[in-house]
Design a protein around this motif. Structure first.
Motif, PDB file in Angstrom:
ATOM      1  N   LEU A 147      -4.674  23.316 -13.061  1.00 56.62           N
ATOM      2  CA  LEU A 147      -3.397  22.798 -13.561  1.00 56.62           C
ATOM      3  C   LEU A 147      -2.471  23.877 -14.097  1.00 56.62           C
ATOM      4  CD1 LEU A 147      -4.675  19.570 -15.372  1.00 56.62           C
ATOM      5  CD2 LEU A 147      -3.708  19.779 -13.075  1.00 56.62           C
ATOM      6  N   ASP A 201       0.132  26.935 -14.181  1.00 53.22           N
ATOM      7  CA  ASP A 201       1.262  27.278 -13.305  1.00 53.22           C
ATOM      8  C   ASP A 201       1.729  28.692 -13.642  1.00 53.22           C
ATOM      9  OD1 ASP A 201       3.357  27.249 -11.552  1.00 53.22           O
ATOM     10  OD2 ASP A 201       4.629  25.910 -12.734  1.00 53.22           O
ATOM     11  N   GLU A 219      -8.440  23.510 -16.294  1.00 54.66           N
ATOM     12  CA  GLU A 219      -7.223  24.275 -16.611  1.00 54.66           C
ATOM     13  C   GLU A 219      -6.855  25.239 -15.488  1.00 54.66           C
ATOM     14  OE1 GLU A 219      -8.366  27.993 -19.346  1.00 54.66           O
ATOM     15  OE2 GLU A 219      -9.156  26.109 -20.140  1.00 54.66           O
ATOM     16  N   VAL A 267      -1.637  25.995  -5.854  1.00 54.27           N
ATOM     17  CA  VAL A 267      -2.922  25.368  -6.189  1.00 54.27           C
ATOM     18  C   VAL A 267      -3.854  25.404  -4.980  1.00 54.27           C
ATOM     19  CG1 VAL A 267      -4.065  23.237  -6.894  1.00 54.27           C
ATOM     20  CG2 VAL A 267      -1.894  23.884  -7.954  1.00 54.27           C
ATOM     21  N   GLY A 322      -0.397  16.525 -14.400  1.00 59.31           N
ATOM     22  CA  GLY A 322      -1.305  17.279 -15.250  1.00 59.31           C
ATOM     23  C   GLY A 322      -2.688  16.659 -15.356  1.00 59.31           C
ATOM     24  N   GLU A 323      -3.214  16.150 -14.218  1.00 62.72           N
ATOM     25  CA  GLU A 323      -4.544  15.554 -14.243  1.00 62.72           C
ATOM     26  C   GLU A 323      -5.302  15.882 -12.959  1.00 62.72           C
ATOM     27  OE1 GLU A 323      -3.971  11.328 -14.634  1.00 62.72           O
ATOM     28  OE2 GLU A 323      -3.831  11.044 -12.476  1.00 62.72           O
ATOM     29  N   VAL A 324      -6.617  15.867 -13.090  1.00 69.12           N
ATOM     30  CA  VAL A 324      -7.508  16.055 -11.941  1.00 69.12           C
ATOM     31  C   VAL A 324      -8.559  14.959 -12.002  1.00 69.12           C
ATOM     32  CG1 VAL A 324      -8.999  17.633 -10.661  1.00 69.12           C
ATOM     33  CG2 VAL A 324      -7.194  18.554 -12.119  1.00 69.12           C
ATOM     34  N   VAL A 381      -6.161  16.659  -7.181  1.00 68.61           N
ATOM     35  CA  VAL A 381      -5.486  17.533  -8.139  1.00 68.61           C
ATOM     36  C   VAL A 381      -4.019  17.123  -8.175  1.00 68.61           C
ATOM     37  CG1 VAL A 381      -4.965  19.906  -8.796  1.00 68.61           C
ATOM     38  CG2 VAL A 381      -7.096  19.394  -7.559  1.00 68.61           C
ATOM     39  N   ASP A 382      -3.551  16.716  -9.351  1.00 69.07           N
ATOM     40  CA  ASP A 382      -2.178  16.213  -9.498  1.00 69.07           C
ATOM     41  C   ASP A 382      -1.432  17.095 -10.503  1.00 69.07           C
ATOM     42  OD1 ASP A 382       0.154  14.759  -9.822  1.00 69.07           O
ATOM     43  OD2 ASP A 382      -0.851  12.817  -9.748  1.00 69.07           O
ATOM     44  N   PRO A 383      -0.868  18.220 -10.047  1.00 72.85           N
ATOM     45  CA  PRO A 383      -0.206  19.145 -10.974  1.00 72.85           C
ATOM     46  C   PRO A 383       0.982  18.529 -11.704  1.00 72.85           C
ATOM     47  CG  PRO A 383      -0.581  20.178  -8.830  1.00 72.85           C
ATOM     48  CD  PRO A 383      -0.838  18.720  -8.662  1.00 72.85           C
TER      49      PRO A 383
END
Length: 203
Positions: free
Chosen positions: A185, A187, A182, A48, A147-149, A142-144
């Motif tokens: 997040l 991968d 998107e 990321v 699943g949130e930003v 950014v919190d992969p």
């Protein structure tokens, strides 16, 4: 880091002493005279961060807006006695006079942190408050893993949460820049060139 280095890290030191002590391989931040060590980044975190650096640096260079840098690079907030290493930071062209070889003196215009389980409390708590008080113009978390930003923009001296519109966030400090949530997040994230083409800054 060996035993001697860990003992040194446990001692209180000035910011100037901290800069002389650490090097580009030292994973540490300076908080009110104390050295705070942190863990190496995960694969997902690095992917990321790599996307963000390529995407933001490409956009900023093409538009000649300033400079984009990534960790390890210090942002020194002298009034708060804090020196953090954001994952990504952007400095506007008019603020480049505050940029030194190993640190930025004062707040960046945009800071991005890619959070993890180990850093989540700092990124959502301590750093959010510090960056707001320290004058950072815009902050992304950014919190992969979750699943949130989250996006924060400075208005009236305070951070206000700003929500994407149909999955698209538009920056307040980087003129014309927008990003699809998107992309941050996925991968793995898409190649930075794909995103830059969608913004129509490259053919």
């Amino acid at each position: 880091m060996d035993v001697k280095e860990r003992e040194l890290a446990a001692e209180r030191m000035s910011y100037e002493e901290f800069l002389a002590w650490c090097d580009e391989d030292t994973l540490a931040e300076w908080v009110d005279g104390e050295v705070v060590m942190y863990s190496p980044a995960s694969r997902r975190h690095q992917e990321v961060q790599k996307f963000l650096l390529g995407f933001l640096d490409g956009y900023v260079r093409i538009r000649e807006l300033g400079v984009v840098l990534g960790a390890p690079f210090q942002m020194y907030l002298e009034p708060l006695k804090r020196a953090r290493e954001p994952d990504v930071l952007f400095i506007k062209k008019e603020n480049l006079g505050r940029l030194h070889d190993t640190y930025l003196e004062g707040p960046a215009d945009l800071v991005v942190e890619v959070t993890s389980e180990e850093s989540r409390l700092r990124d959502y708590g301590e750093k959010l408050a510090e960056y707001e008080l320290g004058g950072v113009g815009e902050y992304w978390i950014v919190d992969p893993e979750r699943g949130e930003v989250r996006f924060f923009q400075r208005k009236g001296g305070r951070f206000i949460p700003v929500f994407p519109d149909e999955g698209v966030y538009r920056s307040a400090v980087v003129p014309g820049l927008w990003v699809r949530v998107e992309w941050l997040l996925s991968d793995p994230p898409p190649p930075a060139l794909v995103a830059l083409r969608e913004l129509e800054v490259i053919p």
